[in-house]
Design an enzyme around this catalytic site. Structure first.
Site, PDB file in Angstrom:
ATOM      1  N   ASP A 205       0.115  -3.180  12.038  1.00 20.53           N
ATOM      2  CA  ASP A 205       0.612  -3.549  10.709  1.00 20.53           C
ATOM      3  C   ASP A 205       1.016  -4.925  10.533  1.00 20.53           C
ATOM      4  OD1 ASP A 205       2.885  -3.986   8.471  1.00 20.53           O
ATOM      5  OD2 ASP A 205       2.240  -1.900   8.228  1.00 20.53           O
TER       6      ASP A 205
ATOM      7  N   ARG B 140       0.641  -1.071  -0.052  1.00 20.77           N
ATOM      8  CA  ARG B 140      -0.092   0.113   0.153  1.00 20.77           C
ATOM      9  C   ARG B 140       1.024   1.239  -0.060  1.00 20.77           C
ATOM     10  NH1 ARG B 140      -4.873   0.299   4.142  1.00 20.77           N
ATOM     11  NH2 ARG B 140      -3.165   0.853   5.402  1.00 20.77           N
TER      12      ARG B 140
ATOM     13  N   THR C 225      -1.451   7.466  -0.434  1.00 17.99           N
ATOM     14  CA  THR C 225      -2.748   7.101  -1.238  1.00 17.99           C
ATOM     15  C   THR C 225      -3.484   5.948  -0.790  1.00 17.99           C
ATOM     16  OG1 THR C 225      -1.790   5.885  -2.978  1.00 17.99           O
ATOM     17  CG2 THR C 225      -1.694   8.145  -3.093  1.00 17.99           C
TER      18      THR C 225
ATOM     19  N   ASP D  79       4.795  -5.995   9.355  1.00 19.32           N
ATOM     20  CA  ASP D  79       5.723  -5.598  10.266  1.00 19.32           C
ATOM     21  C   ASP D  79       5.627  -6.613  11.684  1.00 19.32           C
ATOM     22  OD1 ASP D  79       6.785  -3.524   8.810  1.00 19.32           O
ATOM     23  OD2 ASP D  79       5.589  -1.949   9.973  1.00 19.32           O
TER      24      ASP D  79
HETATM   25  C1  PRP Z   1      -1.154  -4.682   4.194  1.00 21.71           C
HETATM   26  C2  PRP Z   1      -1.927  -6.143   4.329  1.00 21.71           C
HETATM   27  C3  PRP Z   1      -2.869  -5.954   3.083  1.00 21.71           C
HETATM   28  C4  PRP Z   1      -3.045  -4.505   2.903  1.00 21.71           C
HETATM   29  C5  PRP Z   1      -4.494  -4.431   3.408  1.00 21.71           C
HETATM   30  O1  PRP Z   1      -0.146  -5.022   3.406  1.00 21.71           O
HETATM   31  O2  PRP Z   1      -1.210  -7.064   4.634  1.00 21.71           O
HETATM   32  O3  PRP Z   1      -2.113  -6.685   1.932  1.00 21.71           O
HETATM   33  O4  PRP Z   1      -2.040  -3.805   3.775  1.00 21.71           O
HETATM   34  O5  PRP Z   1      -4.810  -2.880   3.229  1.00 21.71           O
HETATM   35  P1  PRP Z   1      -5.860  -2.566   1.947  1.00 21.71           P
HETATM   36  O6  PRP Z   1      -7.100  -3.515   2.331  1.00 21.71           O
HETATM   37  O7  PRP Z   1      -6.086  -1.149   2.377  1.00 21.71           O
HETATM   38  O8  PRP Z   1      -5.308  -2.868   0.684  1.00 21.71           O
HETATM   39  P2  PRP Z   1       0.963  -3.860   3.153  1.00 21.71           P
HETATM   40  O9  PRP Z   1       0.706  -2.902   2.184  1.00 21.71           O
HETATM   41  O10 PRP Z   1       1.280  -3.131   4.540  1.00 21.71           O
HETATM   42  O11 PRP Z   1       2.180  -4.684   2.819  1.00 21.71           O
HETATM   43  P3  PRP Z   1       3.142  -5.578   3.638  1.00 21.71           P
HETATM   44  O12 PRP Z   1       2.337  -6.926   3.628  1.00 21.71           O
HETATM   45  O13 PRP Z   1       4.333  -5.891   2.636  1.00 21.71           O
HETATM   46  O14 PRP Z   1       3.515  -4.898   4.841  1.00 21.71           O
HETATM   47  N1  URA Z   2      -2.652  -3.154   6.874  1.00 28.92           N
HETATM   48  C1  URA Z   2      -2.154  -3.690   8.008  1.00 28.92           C
HETATM   49  O1  URA Z   2      -1.266  -4.441   8.230  1.00 28.92           O
HETATM   50  N2  URA Z   2      -2.989  -3.363   8.984  1.00 28.92           N
HETATM   51  C2  URA Z   2      -4.083  -2.463   9.024  1.00 28.92           C
HETATM   52  O2  URA Z   2      -4.813  -2.436   9.893  1.00 28.92           O
HETATM   53  C3  URA Z   2      -4.435  -2.095   7.758  1.00 28.92           C
HETATM   54  C4  URA Z   2      -3.630  -2.395   6.684  1.00 28.92           C
END
Ligand code: PRP
Ligand code: URA
Length: 209
Positions: free
Chosen positions: A200, A104, A108, A203
């Protein structure tokens, strides 16, 4: 319209509560996600079709049953979705695994694609897309759109925690794809994080913050 099926078995609720606690460290967080994924997998695979075949028991011959026809593919959305793969492959070791890389954009909140690698016969498989979090819904929507472009017609989405905003948006775009989750939380905050959520997920799984 997609249905949201909450898989809120007491064992899942108990484990998820520990994951939500900010004092739970990476090792426990990862192990609990793995365990919950296996428990949820039991329910999400409930409608896998069976077919008859003949076997000999030590006593006599009988018509036994095995999982038939269409095979499974598990598709984690990187990174956090990786934390749900082992639990499912323990249940179905022959499942193939495809990967979709999306992150994400911090400003945005829109998903950005950076990787995609699928089994060659992905269009012939029942696909379970896995990601712990469904927040705005953008990442899951894009992942399922990519799979449909590849010809997939039988797709399920498995999340741990979902926000009502994400469920609504996802169901509007992909009404044919059902969502399975352990919990639906209250809302999104101004940073598009789920409230109360668990922070997150990526993380916390990989210890990157
Ligand atoms: C997180 C999560 C989803 C997304 C959800 O990933 O694992 O993929 O955010 O958010 P959305 O429904 O608003 O799209 P992130 O983009 O943080 O990436 P990561 O898994 O690499 O930490
Ligand atoms: N991605 C995450 O990992 N946690 C949230 O709460 C939203 C998006």
């Amino acid at each position: 319209m997609s249905t949201l099926q909450l898989i809120d078995h007491p064992l899942i609720v108990h484990k998820l509560s520990i994951m939500r606690n900010k004092d739970t460290g990476t090792k426990d967080f990862k192990e609990l996600l793995n365990e919950i994924s296996m428990l949820m997998g039991y329910e999400i695979t409930r409608d896998l079709p069976l077919e008859d075949y003949e076997i000999e028991t030590p006593i006599c011959s009988m018509t036994a049953q095995k999982i038939s026809g269409k095979k499974l593919a598990i598709v984690p959305i990187l990174r956090a979705g990786l934390g749900m793969v082992d639990g499912l492959t323990k249940l179905v070791p022959v499942a193939k695994v495809g990967h979709i890389g999306l992150y994400r954009d911090p400003e945005t909140h829109e998903p950005v694609e950076y990787y995609c690698k699928m089994p060659e016969d992905i269009d012939k498989r029942i696909v379970i897309v896995v990601d712990p979090m469904l927040a705005t819904g953008g990442s899951a929507i894009d992942a399922v759109t990519m799979l449909k472009r590849m010809g997939c017609t039988n797709i399920k989405l498995m999340n741990l925690v979902v926000a009502p905003e994400g469920v609504k948006k996802f169901a509007e775009v992909h009404p044919d794809v059902d969502i399975y989750a352990a919990a639906q939380d209250e809302k999104l905050n101004e940073h598009a994080y789920i409230v109360p959520g668990l922070g997150d997920a990526g993380d916390r799984i990989f210890g990157t913050k």
